[in-house]
Design a protein around this motif. Sequence first.
Motif, mmCIF file in Angstrom:
data_model
loop_
_atom_site.group_PDB
_atom_site.id
_atom_site.type_symbol
_atom_site.label_atom_id
_atom_site.label_comp_id
_atom_site.label_asym_id
_atom_site.label_seq_id
_atom_site.Cartn_x
_atom_site.Cartn_y
_atom_site.Cartn_z
ATOM 1 N N ASP A 10 0.845 -1.198 0.000
ATOM 2 C CA ASP A 10 0.000 0.000 0.000
ATOM 3 C C ASP A 10 0.880 1.247 0.000
ATOM 4 O OD1 ASP A 10 0.906 0.090 2.660
ATOM 5 O OD2 ASP A 10 -0.926 -0.826 3.433
ATOM 6 N N SER A 11 0.424 2.323 0.634
ATOM 7 C CA SER A 11 1.161 3.586 0.588
ATOM 8 C C SER A 11 2.559 3.483 1.178
ATOM 9 C CB SER A 11 0.375 4.679 1.321
ATOM 10 O OG SER A 11 0.140 4.323 2.679
ATOM 11 N N PHE A 12 2.723 2.649 2.194
ATOM 12 C CA PHE A 12 4.027 2.447 2.819
ATOM 13 C C PHE A 12 5.045 1.977 1.789
ATOM 14 C CE2 PHE A 12 6.703 -0.788 5.142
ATOM 15 C CZ PHE A 12 7.486 0.105 5.854
ATOM 16 N N THR A 13 4.649 1.019 0.958
ATOM 17 C CA THR A 13 5.554 0.464 -0.050
ATOM 18 C C THR A 13 5.612 1.322 -1.299
ATOM 19 O OG1 THR A 13 5.165 -1.767 0.800
ATOM 20 C CG2 THR A 13 6.058 -1.589 -1.422
ATOM 21 N N GLU A 14 4.518 2.005 -1.620
ATOM 22 C CA GLU A 14 4.547 2.927 -2.763
ATOM 23 C C GLU A 14 5.545 4.056 -2.514
ATOM 24 O OE1 GLU A 14 1.673 6.061 -5.177
ATOM 25 O OE2 GLU A 14 0.743 4.574 -3.863
ATOM 26 N N GLY A 15 5.682 4.453 -1.243
ATOM 27 C CA GLY A 15 6.648 5.496 -0.899
ATOM 28 C C GLY A 15 6.032 6.822 -0.539
ATOM 29 N N VAL A 16 4.739 6.839 -0.226
ATOM 30 C CA VAL A 16 4.076 8.090 0.142
ATOM 31 C C VAL A 16 4.795 8.720 1.342
ATOM 32 C CG1 VAL A 16 1.937 9.113 0.998
ATOM 33 C CG2 VAL A 16 1.857 7.345 -0.778
ATOM 34 N N GLY A 17 5.010 10.024 1.245
ATOM 35 C CA GLY A 17 5.767 10.748 2.260
ATOM 36 C C GLY A 17 7.177 11.062 1.812
ATOM 37 N N ASP A 18 7.649 10.351 0.786
ATOM 38 C CA ASP A 18 8.974 10.597 0.210
ATOM 39 C C ASP A 18 8.776 11.001 -1.246
ATOM 40 O OD1 ASP A 18 11.640 10.727 -0.451
ATOM 41 O OD2 ASP A 18 11.979 8.556 -0.387
ATOM 42 N N GLU A 19 8.317 12.240 -1.432
ATOM 43 C CA GLU A 19 8.033 12.727 -2.784
ATOM 44 C C GLU A 19 9.254 13.455 -3.352
ATOM 45 O OE1 GLU A 19 5.617 12.966 -0.325
ATOM 46 O OE2 GLU A 19 4.496 11.338 -1.262
ATOM 47 N N LEU A 20 9.591 13.142 -4.582
ATOM 48 C CA LEU A 20 10.692 13.796 -5.276
ATOM 49 C C LEU A 20 10.242 15.163 -5.793
ATOM 50 C CD1 LEU A 20 11.985 10.679 -7.224
ATOM 51 C CD2 LEU A 20 12.996 11.697 -5.175
ATOM 52 N N TRP A 170 8.785 11.167 10.375
ATOM 53 C CA TRP A 170 7.417 11.149 9.866
ATOM 54 C C TRP A 170 7.098 12.396 9.060
ATOM 55 C CZ3 TRP A 170 4.661 6.743 10.275
ATOM 56 C CH2 TRP A 170 5.197 5.769 11.143
ATOM 57 N N SER A 171 6.243 12.208 8.060
ATOM 58 C CA SER A 171 5.820 13.323 7.213
ATOM 59 C C SER A 171 4.791 14.171 7.962
ATOM 60 C CB SER A 171 5.229 12.784 5.912
ATOM 61 O OG SER A 171 4.033 12.073 6.167
ATOM 62 N N PRO A 172 4.390 15.322 7.420
ATOM 63 C CA PRO A 172 3.450 16.203 8.129
ATOM 64 C C PRO A 172 2.119 15.563 8.483
ATOM 65 C CG PRO A 172 4.563 17.431 6.408
ATOM 66 C CD PRO A 172 4.957 15.999 6.223
ATOM 67 N N ASP A 173 1.690 14.528 7.735
ATOM 68 C CA ASP A 173 0.401 13.912 8.075
ATOM 69 C C ASP A 173 0.504 12.950 9.251
ATOM 70 O OD1 ASP A 173 1.498 11.551 7.051
ATOM 71 O OD2 ASP A 173 0.099 11.384 5.378
ATOM 72 N N ARG A 174 1.723 12.694 9.739
ATOM 73 C CA ARG A 174 1.977 11.839 10.906
ATOM 74 C C ARG A 174 1.643 10.374 10.671
ATOM 75 N NH1 ARG A 174 3.941 16.392 11.890
ATOM 76 N NH2 ARG A 174 3.515 17.581 13.792
ATOM 77 N N LEU A 175 1.175 10.042 9.481
ATOM 78 C CA LEU A 175 0.783 8.671 9.172
ATOM 79 C C LEU A 175 1.790 7.981 8.262
ATOM 80 C CD1 LEU A 175 -1.424 6.470 9.413
ATOM 81 C CD2 LEU A 175 -2.545 7.515 7.428
ATOM 82 N N HIS A 176 2.463 8.769 7.419
ATOM 83 C CA HIS A 176 3.425 8.221 6.474
ATOM 84 C C HIS A 176 4.834 8.691 6.823
ATOM 85 C CE1 HIS A 176 -0.413 8.258 4.155
ATOM 86 N NE2 HIS A 176 0.015 7.050 3.830
ATOM 87 N N LEU A 177 5.793 7.828 6.575
ATOM 88 C CA LEU A 177 7.191 8.177 6.809
ATOM 89 C C LEU A 177 7.654 9.256 5.840
ATOM 90 C CD1 LEU A 177 8.648 4.572 7.219
ATOM 91 C CD2 LEU A 177 8.268 6.238 9.052
ATOM 92 N N ASN A 178 8.641 10.046 6.263
ATOM 93 C CA ASN A 178 9.281 11.005 5.377
ATOM 94 C C ASN A 178 10.527 10.360 4.767
ATOM 95 O OD1 ASN A 178 11.305 11.101 7.322
ATOM 96 N ND2 ASN A 178 10.617 13.045 8.202
ATOM 97 N N PRO A 179 11.328 11.076 3.972
ATOM 98 C CA PRO A 179 12.505 10.446 3.368
ATOM 99 C C PRO A 179 13.456 9.812 4.376
ATOM 100 C CG PRO A 179 12.030 12.503 2.242
ATOM 101 C CD PRO A 179 11.087 12.436 3.406
ATOM 102 N N PRO A 211 16.810 13.364 19.674
ATOM 103 C CA PRO A 211 15.427 13.146 19.229
ATOM 104 C C PRO A 211 14.787 14.433 18.729
ATOM 105 C CG PRO A 211 15.827 12.079 21.338
ATOM 106 C CD PRO A 211 17.018 12.941 21.058
ATOM 107 N N GLY A 212 13.797 14.281 17.872
ATOM 108 C CA GLY A 212 13.078 15.433 17.343
ATOM 109 C C GLY A 212 12.075 15.977 18.337
ATOM 110 N N GLU A 213 11.323 16.974 17.900
ATOM 111 C CA GLU A 213 10.324 17.603 18.756
ATOM 112 C C GLU A 213 9.164 16.657 19.047
ATOM 113 O OE1 GLU A 213 7.836 19.696 15.087
ATOM 114 O OE2 GLU A 213 8.740 20.919 16.658
ATOM 115 N N ARG A 214 8.403 16.961 20.071
ATOM 116 C CA ARG A 214 7.221 16.178 20.369
ATOM 117 C C ARG A 214 6.112 16.508 19.373
ATOM 118 N NH1 ARG A 214 6.921 13.704 25.190
ATOM 119 N NH2 ARG A 214 4.643 13.866 25.196
ATOM 120 N N SER A 215 5.261 15.528 19.130
ATOM 121 C CA SER A 215 4.178 15.715 18.168
ATOM 122 C C SER A 215 3.153 16.714 18.700
ATOM 123 C CB SER A 215 3.496 14.367 17.894
ATOM 124 O OG SER A 215 2.433 14.517 17.002
#
Length: 261
Positions: A10-20, A170-179, A211-215
């Motif tokens: 699904d989106s995890f494998t498609e790569g959503v969140g890592d847009e060129l 994580w990407s801005p939607d918090r659901l998909h990974l970023n690059p 670590p990064g900032e808190r959500s």
Amino acid sequence: MFTSYIAVGDSFTEGVGDELPDGRTRGWADFVALGLAIAAGRDGEDVRYANLAIRGRKLSPLIEEQLPPAIAQHPQLISLNGGGNDIMRPRVSIDGVATQLVDAAKRVTAEGIHLLLLSGANPSAHLPMGGLVRRRGNELADAVRSHLPLENVTFVDNWADETLWDLRYWSPDRLHLNPLGHARVASNVLTAFGVPVPAEWGVEEVAAASPGERSRRTADYYRRYVLPWIGRRLTGRSSGDGRAAKIAELTVVDPTAASPL
């Protein structure tokens, strides 16, 4: 060493969140293909890669639509991840999802193809109703682990990778990974296969940083991401409606490229 690889999911494998920059998605599976190509290139071999994943797919249609054409191309390696969209629904049978994954794994290995079975990263610390997602994700991961080991299957447990819980992955939607998150998953996969992780990806340096900032979920976050997601659920639509696989056929990977597309 695998020289032909097809990713399904699904989106995890498609790569959503890592847009060129041109709008195409990359993602962990593309990184894995590049890592394999770099390693194979040292021996003068090419790696061919396809990615049939489509965002928004629940597990049953994912398997029905993507697994037969993947098997038909007879790659040495197929990766499978799914069930994330199922556990986000109001009702789900965790045992049913786990059984589908294991049955799909057996279908692949019966064809003499090695299967990479992997869990997605755990987003629950950053999501509304994260406790429910965490509980269901834990149950699914435990159910899949209970069926392991399976012959000719490599299992990579990203759900248990606590480094990936950090918001900086994580990407801005918090659901998909970023690059950064997709590179981390690819590192986990390549490490499981004993394939060197390219140093230029900086995976270890990022993991060693503070670590990064808190959500923080603002009104803008709910307006941009949560409400559209709820709207799709209520109307029976999917973010993957009308989309086709980004790489439908096995294609030679350029090991010097930023993406195999």
